[in-house]
Design a protein around this motif. Sequence first.
Motif, PDB file in Angstrom:
ATOM      1  N   ARG A 140     -17.754  25.409   4.239  1.00  0.00           N
ATOM      2  CA  ARG A 140     -16.608  25.617   5.108  1.00  0.00           C
ATOM      3  C   ARG A 140     -16.606  24.727   6.353  1.00  0.00           C
ATOM      4  N   TYR A 141     -17.771  24.457   6.905  1.00  0.00           N
ATOM      5  CA  TYR A 141     -17.812  23.725   8.182  1.00  0.00           C
ATOM      6  C   TYR A 141     -18.246  22.274   8.021  1.00  0.00           C
ATOM      7  N   ARG A 142     -18.601  21.889   6.827  1.00  0.00           N
ATOM      8  CA  ARG A 142     -19.088  20.528   6.602  1.00  0.00           C
ATOM      9  C   ARG A 142     -17.912  19.554   6.529  1.00  0.00           C
ATOM     10  N   THR A 143     -18.138  18.319   6.908  1.00  0.00           N
ATOM     11  CA  THR A 143     -17.040  17.359   6.798  1.00  0.00           C
ATOM     12  C   THR A 143     -16.611  17.203   5.329  1.00  0.00           C
ATOM     13  N   THR A 144     -15.338  16.960   5.140  1.00  0.00           N
ATOM     14  CA  THR A 144     -14.840  16.671   3.787  1.00  0.00           C
ATOM     15  C   THR A 144     -14.833  15.161   3.542  1.00  0.00           C
ATOM     16  N   GLU A 145     -15.173  14.414   4.593  1.00  0.00           N
ATOM     17  CA  GLU A 145     -15.245  12.958   4.460  1.00  0.00           C
ATOM     18  C   GLU A 145     -16.310  12.601   3.413  1.00  0.00           C
ATOM     19  N   THR A 146     -16.103  11.512   2.696  1.00  0.00           N
ATOM     20  CA  THR A 146     -17.163  11.053   1.795  1.00  0.00           C
ATOM     21  C   THR A 146     -17.654   9.681   2.242  1.00  0.00           C
ATOM     22  N   TRP A 147     -18.937   9.445   2.026  1.00  0.00           N
ATOM     23  CA  TRP A 147     -19.542   8.145   2.255  1.00  0.00           C
ATOM     24  C   TRP A 147     -19.937   7.587   0.890  1.00  0.00           C
ATOM     25  N   LEU A 148     -20.239   6.310   0.868  1.00  0.00           N
ATOM     26  CA  LEU A 148     -20.722   5.694  -0.365  1.00  0.00           C
ATOM     27  C   LEU A 148     -22.226   5.494  -0.254  1.00  0.00           C
ATOM     28  N   ASP A 149     -22.931   5.692  -1.368  1.00  0.00           N
ATOM     29  CA  ASP A 149     -24.358   5.364  -1.338  1.00  0.00           C
ATOM     30  C   ASP A 149     -24.537   3.896  -1.731  1.00  0.00           C
ATOM     31  N   GLU A 150     -25.779   3.459  -1.883  1.00  0.00           N
ATOM     32  CA  GLU A 150     -25.999   2.019  -2.089  1.00  0.00           C
ATOM     33  C   GLU A 150     -25.390   1.526  -3.401  1.00  0.00           C
ATOM     34  N   ARG A 151     -25.212   2.458  -4.351  1.00  0.00           N
ATOM     35  CA  ARG A 151     -24.597   2.045  -5.622  1.00  0.00           C
ATOM     36  C   ARG A 151     -23.074   2.111  -5.570  1.00  0.00           C
ATOM     37  N   GLY A 152     -22.532   2.587  -4.463  1.00  0.00           N
ATOM     38  CA  GLY A 152     -21.081   2.704  -4.349  1.00  0.00           C
ATOM     39  C   GLY A 152     -20.558   4.053  -4.825  1.00  0.00           C
ATOM     40  N   THR A 153     -21.485   5.005  -5.072  1.00  0.00           N
ATOM     41  CA  THR A 153     -21.061   6.338  -5.497  1.00  0.00           C
ATOM     42  C   THR A 153     -20.754   7.188  -4.266  1.00  0.00           C
ATOM     43  N   ALA A 154     -19.585   7.854  -4.305  1.00  0.00           N
ATOM     44  CA  ALA A 154     -19.181   8.668  -3.154  1.00  0.00           C
ATOM     45  C   ALA A 154     -20.001   9.959  -3.103  1.00  0.00           C
TER      46      ALA A 154
END
Length: 499
Positions: free
Chosen positions: A56-70
């Motif tokens: 509920r409180y965590r960001t919904t934003e996604t980042w990419l890892d080194e392989r480009g996986t969100a």
Amino acid sequence: MPGQFDIIIIGSGAGGGTMARALAGSGARILILERGDFVPREDQNWNPSAVWKELRYRTTETWLDERGTAFRPYTHYCVGGNTKFWGTVLYRLRREDFQAVEHMDGTSPAWPIDYDTLSPYYDRAERCYNVHGEAGADPTEAPRGPYPHAAVPHAPVIAAIVEKLKQQGLHPSPLPLGLQDHCIFCNTCNSFPCKIHAKSDAEVCGIAPATAQANVTLWTNARARRLITDPSGRKIEAVEVERPGETLRVSAPLVVAACGAVNSAALLLRSANDKHPAGLANFRSLVGKRYMAHLATMMEGFHPFWPNDTVFQKTVAINDFYFEGRDTPYPLGQIQSQGRTHGVMAQTVVPAVPLWAYDAWVARGVDWLAMTEDLPREDNRVTVEPDGRIRLSYRPNNIAAHATLVNETRRILRRLGFWVVMSHSHKAKNTTHQCGTLVFGTDSRTSVLDPYCRAHDISNLFVVDASFFPSSAAVNPGLTIAAQALRVADHIIEKDLRS
Ligand SMILES: Cc1cc2nc3c(=O)[nH]c(=O)nc-3n(C[C@H](O)[C@H](O)[C@H](O)COP(=O)(O)OP(=O)(O)OC[C@H]3O[C@@H](n4cnc5c(N)ncnc54)[C@H](O)[C@@H]3O)c2cc1C
Ligand code: SF4
């Protein structure tokens, strides 16, 4: 709005919130930009399902890892930042952590300041965050004065374990904890926001007292998109801010970035311009590099006939392997008791197992955390994609040291009599202890910030979040971030506001 503010602080977590409080009394007109909102006080604050299943409180934003996986990072954008969710374990670095230390996997570099330089600010930070602890109990801690408050007593199950740990020849010590006087010692603290604001977080201890003063303004839902330099490129002229329905520029003679290690690096990279084509403060291509996050494994000792009625469990640490292991001269790290695992939390690891089984399991378990220092590597780094998205490339190192610590913890728990010891790690996706992307130092060829966290090449830009760490040490980072923020605030008052 030129002329309206003297200082802009971007971010309201451990660094930004503490900085705001420290500068509030100076009379300077301060604007705090926080991309998130206040965490609402509601029943879900203490609901394991809301926090761990619904995130509920965590960001919904996604980042990419080194392989480009969100992936969805374990981070929170809100007033108080990640401190709203922290376990309030507020450690000082060990004296040795400020020096170069040889590890199994290489050298942990020295800091540009020593323990004695930060020590008075640790004292202040402990008072600011109401830390409870016992001076002299932890053999790895430098000699120090008393804590502001006595250590939190162990629950009976933990007290019995502590005695048995001593019989094993270990030196368990109370965890230093930042708690307000009205804490009720519940079982939903670490990773949960405190519904009654009894957790010493950066909202309670930093932003609230700061914004009680007329010279401090807080804008929530205000995300700093870019920093804009003057034509010379040597000063920040304005901050471009995105608020609901508008994008605007605000200016002040001083700008303090405190967005967290990943987001402050991303902010500087996104602010590239003609004078700084690779991003601000990046003339040596160091911005975003040397990201660290600790190696952490959650462990649980289980015994079918030992019900654990402990409510508040996070009170003890074992630092016997901080500087060397039983069979190795290299540091292994720290073992801490953890907050109680809830069945719902365990179920997020293997969802197929029914909740009743997990509930029965965790009711007979005692939870621990094994934590090891990871070392700064240039290829562990934050970069920004052309569309502005964050890419976090991270491969854990010092893995053998961590595996040795996990084995040691397993051995200790088995000797305590637990029948089964479970372990789980979020591995490279654990961003909770992120640090080290804008390292401070005396040499502008090898660091981004000077020892007061001022950017080497931009005279009115400071960074006071976890990004200045040259090494991650093996204790929780929060108190060191707060102590350095207090030190930098004193420096700003002395050198920038009075001149
Ligand atoms: C579950 C959990 C448990 C933890 N337990 C402990 C513990 O027991 N002890 C400990 O010492 N540490 C603990 N930590 C780590 C600790 O919370 C962090 O080290 C600390 O909060 C980092 O401080 P910071 O100032 O670097 O960043 P943060 O506290 O993350 O603050 C950054 C702030 O900047 C804001 N922001 C980001 N980008 C922008 C932007 N562009 N514009 C405006 N605002 C922006 C964010 O919303 C946030 O409020 C824990 C963390 C988590 C998640
Ligand atoms: S009441 Fe105390 S133990 Fe419970 S969440 Fe708040 S600070 Fe943590």
